[in-house]
Each structure stands twice: as structure tokens, then as C-alpha cells.
Design a protein around this motif. Sequence first.
Motif, PDB file in Angstrom:
ATOM      1  N   TYR A 136       2.755   5.415   9.212  1.00  0.00           N
ATOM      2  CA  TYR A 136       2.421   6.016  10.547  1.00  0.00           C
ATOM      3  C   TYR A 136       1.195   6.524  10.891  1.00  0.00           C
ATOM      4  O   TYR A 136       0.597   6.118  11.857  1.00  0.00           O
ATOM      5  CB  TYR A 136       3.732   6.759  11.219  1.00  0.00           C
ATOM      6  N   TRP A 137       0.677   7.308  10.060  1.00  0.00           N
ATOM      7  CA  TRP A 137      -0.656   8.007  10.142  1.00  0.00           C
ATOM      8  C   TRP A 137      -1.844   7.033  10.351  1.00  0.00           C
ATOM      9  O   TRP A 137      -2.656   6.586  10.925  1.00  0.00           O
ATOM     10  CB  TRP A 137      -0.866   9.091   9.273  1.00  0.00           C
ATOM     11  N   GLN A 138      -1.701   5.909   9.399  1.00  0.00           N
ATOM     12  CA  GLN A 138      -2.449   4.777   9.202  1.00  0.00           C
ATOM     13  C   GLN A 138      -2.384   4.148  10.557  1.00  0.00           C
ATOM     14  O   GLN A 138      -3.439   3.549  10.960  1.00  0.00           O
ATOM     15  CB  GLN A 138      -1.958   3.765   8.167  1.00  0.00           C
ATOM     16  N   VAL A 139      -1.349   3.634  11.070  1.00  0.00           N
ATOM     17  CA  VAL A 139      -1.099   3.084  12.400  1.00  0.00           C
ATOM     18  C   VAL A 139      -2.066   3.777  13.394  1.00  0.00           C
ATOM     19  O   VAL A 139      -2.618   3.174  14.188  1.00  0.00           O
ATOM     20  CB  VAL A 139       0.101   2.739  12.441  1.00  0.00           C
ATOM     21  N   LEU A 140      -1.646   5.046  13.469  1.00  0.00           N
ATOM     22  CA  LEU A 140      -2.514   5.897  14.593  1.00  0.00           C
ATOM     23  C   LEU A 140      -3.920   5.661  14.268  1.00  0.00           C
ATOM     24  O   LEU A 140      -4.653   5.902  15.501  1.00  0.00           O
ATOM     25  CB  LEU A 140      -2.111   7.165  14.411  1.00  0.00           C
TER      26      LEU A 140
END
Length: 147
Positions: free
Chosen positions: A37-41
Motif C-alpha cells: 500500500y505504501w508503494q501504491v501511494l
Amino acid sequence: MVISDSSYALVTYLKEADVLSISWKLKPDTDQFRNLYWQVLQFVKTNPKICYYSTDISRIGPFDAEQEIWLSREYYPQVSDIIGVDIYAAVIFSEGHFKALVNNYIASQLLPVHDFIHFNYFTDKAEAMDWLLYMQKGQDLAMVAKS
């Protein structure tokens, strides 16, 4: 465009449809879940105004309570700060998961409400994509009407 492809998830951005999609392959542990999810953000930070998302959890079942709490309390507020407009999220799950939700519904613990995220739930990927595209058309018409 593939953003990330690991043993537990595939993240793609369909530029022509303006939809960012997460397809979970295997149940992630806490670190895998948060890192993805951090990578997506980070991708969204460099490609602002992505407002349409799909998350396919049909292979893994529901997120656990800790993951849901983290999304609600830590992740979604940052998404709101970065994007700054309403977003639309299609969640895709299996027929069995859907039936279990309907048959065993119990109100969960109170979590913050994020009015900027409009969720819709599906058991079919094509229907989820149709809804996202329909919502885009509705937003486009609203923008024209404001002009």
C-alpha cells in the motif's frame, strides 16, 4: 502498466481507463500488506489525481482486523491529503466470501468514516470495471455542468 508484481500481489495502472488495480494472489503478512500500500501511494504521489481503484481479494478472502484498522486510521487519511478529491474503489471478492458476509454480518468496531472514499462491492471483475468507468463518466458530466 505494471507497478509491482510479487508472489502475493499484482499492481497495475490501466492508463486508458485511469484505474489503479491491486490483485491479491496470496494472503499478505502485515509487512507485505503495508509495503504494498505504501508503494501504491508513492505511485499516486507521482501520478496525482488517480481517483479510481479496484482491489481484488477474491483469492485471499477478507483482510484481517489489524489490516483494516491500519488502512482506516493511517493509510486513508494520507490518501486524502495527497489526492484531495473523492475517490472510487471497487472491491472484488468471491461468491463464497459475499455469502458469508451476508449470512454472518455483525457490525464491526467503530473505525473512522472516510466520506471521500466511495466503495462498491462486486463478485465479478468486469462489473467492477464497468462501475468505475460509469463513475468516471458521471464525474466528467459534473465537471462540464460546473463550467
